[in-house]
Design an enzyme around this catalytic site. Structure first.
Site, short mmCIF file in Angstrom:
data_model
loop_
_atom_site.label_atom_id
_atom_site.label_comp_id
_atom_site.label_asym_id
_atom_site.label_seq_id
_atom_site.Cartn_x
_atom_site.Cartn_y
_atom_site.Cartn_z
CG ASP A 106 3.88 -7.88 -18.69
OD1 ASP A 106 4.27 -6.92 -18.01
OD2 ASP A 106 3.60 -8.99 -18.20
CG ASP A 161 3.66 -8.82 -11.23
OD1 ASP A 161 3.28 -7.90 -11.98
OD2 ASP A 161 4.22 -9.85 -11.65
#
Length: 412
Positions: free
Chosen positions: A157, A212
Site C-alpha cells: 500500500d 478505493d
C-alpha cells in the site's frame, strides 16, 4: 619495476573493489512467469477491515474449497491490513500474538495444505493505512520474513509515504523480494497517482489504477481528504489503460464488492462481467463462509471466469454507447470474442445490434470481428443458453444495471 608492481597492485585492488561492489547491484525486476492470467482469490479488507484473525482465515480457506471457488480458479487467500503485531529487537516483523497465536508460518502451511496460496499486506510508508508497522526502512527484513513464512502474494500500500517517490519505493520492495529468493506476486497499491501503469509492468504483477472501491454501483463516497468510487466510476477510470495490461502485468480496478449486501443481483452480475471484460484481478471481498446461492453462482460462473482468464491476455474495450447501453468487446484466443452489453440506466432497455453492419477492428490486438468474412455462434454466459448466430440482428431487453454477456465462437 617497483612502479610497475605498485600500479599492478593498485589496479588489482581497484578491480576487486568494483567487482565486489557489483555484487550488491539490486535487481529491480519482478519475478517472471507469475500471474500470467489475472490473479483470482479473496481479500479480507472490504468485509472485515481490521477484524482479522487466524481462525477466520482458516475458515475462509475451508470455504474457498467447499463452495467450489477453488475449483472455479480462485487461488489466493489474502490477509489485508492489521495482521501486524510489532517488530522485535532486531527489527523483524511479527504478527499480532493474540489474533495470530500460531504464527504466519503455521497459517501459510494450513492454506497450502488446501491447495491454495497465501497473501499478506504491507505498506511502503512508515505505517500502514491502519496504523500498523509499515515496511519503510525494513524492506529487506520484511521480504526475508515473508519468504520464510511461505507467502505467495504481497499487497503493498501507499499510506504515510511522505517524501517517497512511488516508482523508487516499489523498486525497493521488488529488489528485496528478489534478494529473499521466493517468487511472490507483487500487487502495487499506489492508487494510480503516479501512473504506475507506465513503470509497473517491470516492477510488479498488477497495479491499482484508482482510489478505493466503494460498495455501491454508481456513486462517489466523499471522505473529505479522499474519495472512494462506485463500480461504474471505477470502470470509467480505466479508459486509455488497456494497452499497458497483458500476461504477467495487469491493471487492477480494486477488489470486488459482490455479495456485500449493497448491490442488487443484477448489479453483482454486471460488476463481475465488467471485471472479466477488463481482464482485472478477480479478488472477492465478501464473507464467502455465509454467502447466498446467488452470490456463489456469480462468483463461480466458469464461463465468465474463462473470459477473464483467457490466455491471450487482452483487456476489453468499449465499442459504443447507445441510449445508456454500452457495448464492450474482448478478443480471445482461437479467434473467439466476448461481447458484453452493459445497461447503465436503472430502466429496462431494448437493444438491436447488427453484426453485419461493419467490421469492428481492435488496433491493439490486431483483431477484427468481421461477420461478412466469418460467422459466429453465440452463447449467453449468464443463462448458459444458445443465443443463435451472428447471421441475424441481435434483439434483446436488458434490465436496469444488468448485462447481456455473450461468447462468440467462430463457425468453421
Amino acid at each position: 619495476m617497483k612502479k610497475f608492481s605498485f600500479l599492478a597492485l593498485f589496479l588489482s585492488i581497484t578491480i576487486t573493489a568494483f567487482s565486489q561492489g557489483n555484487n550488491y547491484v539490486q535487481n529491480y525486476n519482478k519475478y517472471e512467469n507469475l500471474a500470467l492470467t489475472p490473479p483470482m482469490g479473496w481479500n479480507s479488507w472490504n468485509k472485515f477491515a481490521c477484524n482479522v484473525d487466524e481462525n477466520m482465515i482458516r475458515q475462509i480457506a475451508d470455504a474457498m474449497v467447499s463452495t467450489g471457488m477453488k475449483d472455479a480458479g480462485y487461488t489466493y487467500i489474502n490477509i489485508d491490513d492489521c495482521w501486524h503485531g510489532g517488530r522485535d529487537s532486531l527489527g523483524f516483523i511479527y504478527p499480532d500474538p493474540v489474533r495470530f497465536p500460531s504464527g504466519m508460518k503455521a497459517l501459510a502451511d494450513y492454506i497450502h495444505s488446501k491447495g491454495l496460496k497465501i497473501g499478506i499486506y504491507s505498506d511502503a510508508g512508515s505505517q500502514t493505512c491502519g496504523g500498523r508497522p509499515g515496511s519503510r526502512g525494513y524492506e529487506f527484513q520484511d521480504a526475508l520474513t515473508y519468504a520464510a513464512w511461505g507467502i505467495d502474494y504481497l499487497k503493498y500500500d501507499w499510506c504515510n509515504t511522505e517524501g517517497l517517490k512511488a516508482e523508487g519505493a516499489y523498486k525497493t520492495i521488488t529488489a528485496a523480494l528478489r534478494r529473499a529468493g521466493r517468487p511472490i506476486v507483487l500487487s502495487i497499491c499506489e492508487w494510480g497517482n503516479d501512473k504506475p501503469w507506465e513503470w509497473g509492468p517491470q516492477v510488479g504483477h498488477l497495479w491499482r489504477t484508482t482510489g478505493d472501491i466503494y460498495n455501491c454501483f454508481d456513486c462517489i463516497k466523499d471522505h473529505g481528504t479522499w474519495k472512494a468510487f462506485g463500480v461504474m466510476q471505477i470502470l470509467d477510470k480505466q479508459d486509455g489503460l488497456r494497452r499497458y495490461a497483458g500476461p504477467g502485468h495487469w491493471n487492477d480496478p480494486d477488489m470486488m464488492e459482490i455479495g456485500n449486501g449493497q448491490l442488487t443481483p443484477a448489479e453483482d452480475r454486471a460488476h463481475f462481467s465488467m471485471w472479466a471484460m477488463l481482464a482485472a484481478p478477480l479478488i472477492a471481498g465478501n464473507d464467502i463462509r455465509s454467502m447466498d446461492k446467488e452470490t456463489q453462482e456469480v462468483l463461480t460462473n466458469k464461463d465468465v471466469i474463462a473470459v477473464n482468464q483467457d490466455s491471450l491476455g487482452v483487456q476489453g474495450f468499449k465499442h459504443e454507447t447507445r441510449d445508456s447501453v454500452e457495448t464492450w468487446l474482448k478478443p480471445m484466443k482461437n479467434g473467439a470474442w466476448a461481447v458484453c452489453f452493459l445497461n447503465r440506466s436503472t430502466k429496462v432497455k431494448s437493444i438491436e445490434f447488427n453484426w453485419q453492419e461493419k467490421p469492428i477492428v481492435d488496433e491493439l490486438s490486431k483483431r477484427e470481428l468481421n461477420t461478412a468474412v466469418r460467422q459466429y455462434k453465440m452463447k449467453n454466459l449468464w443463462t448458459k443458453k444458445d443465443a443463435g448466430t451472428t447471421k441475424k440482428v441481435l434483439k434483446a431487453t436488458i434490465q436496469g444495471h444488468d448485462v447481456l454477456m455473450l461468447a462468440l465462437t467462430e463457425i468453421k
